[in-house]
Design an enzyme around this catalytic site. Structure first.
Site: not given
Ligand code: NAD
Length: 475
Positions: A173, A248, A282, A379
């Protein structure tokens, strides 16, 4: 406007309706994606479960051949994939220091081939007159992959390819903000893989698809990249059948610059690791601690680079930084900037939303801030860098570690041995010396504390898509 479909059991699936995919450089839709729902998750799980017995027992060499073929298909379609990534995510085709959609698609190809070549050999831990004991690695079943918007294609590859390599089938997804490059990748891969091995479900924000995947009793493992709060919800939802998990999550990485460096010599590299992809990576450097003896000089160098940086639509080859990916993220960056201003921060450059269309924010370097304000403690995930003065090394290590996050950290010094010693004192999954955020497909990467659980990449990452079976043969 092109309509992108889901793929379930090898077949294209158009939902009853579509949702728009916005180009953050214009604020306008450039594509439509299928607005799937929870019933599509059920269908995808049924298909993935049905495909698992044959895929998991496919000879290793054949799985490797098919995964290399996926890498070749990505390569053959690189210009199209780059354009999709730039249009949905905003990152430039080329980008600051070469960090752009070319790197994203190129990385996706490289990770695919390197992961295809990884092996999980049987380990023999005893073989004597009494018994032979072997440790086998077996696939888990169906893997649910949930990806974010910041590196949409690359992160999908990081999840899907090791899952497939180890013999699992997948329900993927992508983020509702950036589904199209991933949809295209899955279409390309499905021309190579047997039906049901790799399925994709897309939906609008609020569709509940992510939560349905996390809860689904027919899914055995979740690999999730995204924010820490979402990671916590997923963990709760996944408890029903004790899913295995790789999380992650967010980072608020500190970099510490010692007094022995020449600010002019390192400013450009520091700027790059903090601002690549507009800070929306990230493991970007997000809190820069600088020794007081070189503080003003380094601040001035960073601000001068920021002012010269070319910000614009990522489709122009000369653009170095594109827009922030979405309006909500832009508003959050503004909020942190205003909060810092109200605490007396000194804005050396930037600090404003740019005029015109799209979600553009000026590259911003902020001095005279310290721990305890939101810009340092949270962040930002945007083109804004707080630069913090320090005088005592033990104190600054304590401050760097005083965070719920622990993704990456770095030490910058000409004394590599001393820097390495200090780097090992940082509480983070990866510590760099004179570098930050650099990753590669054969070295494990993951967070400690609330930045995640488990690692990705290389043998260690591949093992997370397996369970151990110990075999004891009495003699
Ligand atoms: P997010 O958590 O808002 O969304 C990520 C994904 O989760 C999306 O596909 C979203 O639709 C889905 N989602 C949302 N609510 C959900 C739920 N309740 N259950 C299951 N899935 C759900 O994150 P974002 O805003 O898309 O990404 C930014 C964040 O990701 C930042 O905090 C960044 O640091 C982190 N990030 C971490 C890494 C790493 O490797 N550690 C890499 C890239 C991004």
């Amino acid at each position: 406007m092109k309509n992108y479909f889901m793929i379930i059991d090898g077949k294209p699936v158009f939902a009853d309706s579509t949702f728009p995919v916005i180009n953050p450089a214009t604020g306008e839709a450039f594509a439509q994606a299928a607005a799937g729902n929870i019933s599509h998750v059920d269908d995808a799980v049924v298909a993935a479960r049905a495909a698992f017995p044959a895929w998991s027992s496919t000879p290793d060499a054949e799985r490797q051949r098919l995964i290399h073929a996926i890498g070749a298909a990505l390569e053959a379609n690189m210009p199209e994939l780059m354009e999709l990534v730039t249009k949905e995510n905003g990152k430039p085709l080329n980008g600051l220091n070469g960090v752009g959609s070319g790197m994203e698609v190129g990385g996706a190809i490289a990770w695919t081939h390197v992961t295809a070549d990884l092996q999980l050999p049987v380990e023999v831990i005893q073989d004597n007159d009494e018994a032979r004991i072997e440790v086998h690695r077996k696939p888990l079943g169906v893997v649910g992959s949930i990806t974010p918007w910041n590196w949409p294609l690359m992160i999908a590859i990081w999840h899907v390819i090791p899952a497939l390599r180890a013999g699992n089938t997948v329900v993927l997804k992508p983020s509702e903000l950036t589904p199209v490059a991933t949809l295209r990748f899955v279409e390309l891969a499905n021309a190579i893989l047997p039906p049901g091995v790799l399925n994709i479900v897309t939906g609008r924000s609020g569709s509940g698809i992510g939560a349905a995947i996390a809860k689904h009793p027919g899914i055995d493992k979740i690999v999730f990249t995204g924010s820490t709060p979402t990671g916590k919800q997923i963990m709760q939802n996944a408890a029903g059948n004790l899913k295995r998990m790789t999380l992650e999550l967010g980072g608020n990485d500190a970099g510490i610059v010692l007094s022995d460096v020449d600010p002019k010599a390192i400013a450009s590299k520091l700027f790059g690791v903090a601002f690549n992809n507009n800070g929306q990576t990230c493991a970007c450097l997000k809190r820069l601690y600088v020794h007081e003896s070189i503080y003003e000089e380094l601040c001035a160098e960073l601000a001068s680079i920021a002012r010269k940086t070319i910000v614009g639509n990522g489709m122009s080859p000369e653009t170095q930084l594109g827009p922030v990916q979405n309006q909500a993220q832009l508003s959050f960056v503004q909020e942190l900037a205003e909060d810092a201003r109200s605490h007396g921060a000194r804005f050396l450059c930037g600090g404003r939303v740019m005029d015109g269309v799209g979600y553009f924010y000026e590259p911003t370097v902020v001095a005279d801030v310290t721990d305890g304000i939101r810009l340092v403690d949270e962040e930002p995930f945007g083109p804004i860098l707080p630069v913090i003065k320090y005088s005592d090394i033990d104190d600054v290590i304590r401050r760097a570690n005083n965070s719920p996050n622990g993704l990456g950290g770095s030490i910058w010094s000409n004394d590599r041995a001393k820097a390495a010693e200090l780097a090992l004192r940082l509480e983070c999954g990866t510590a760099w010396v004179n570098e930050h955020g650099a990753i590669q497909p054969d070295a494990p990467f993951g967070g400690v504390k609330q930045s995640g659980i488990g690692v990705e990449f290389g043998r260690y990452g591949l093992e997370e898509y397996t369970s151990i079976q110990t075999l004891k043969i009495m003699k």
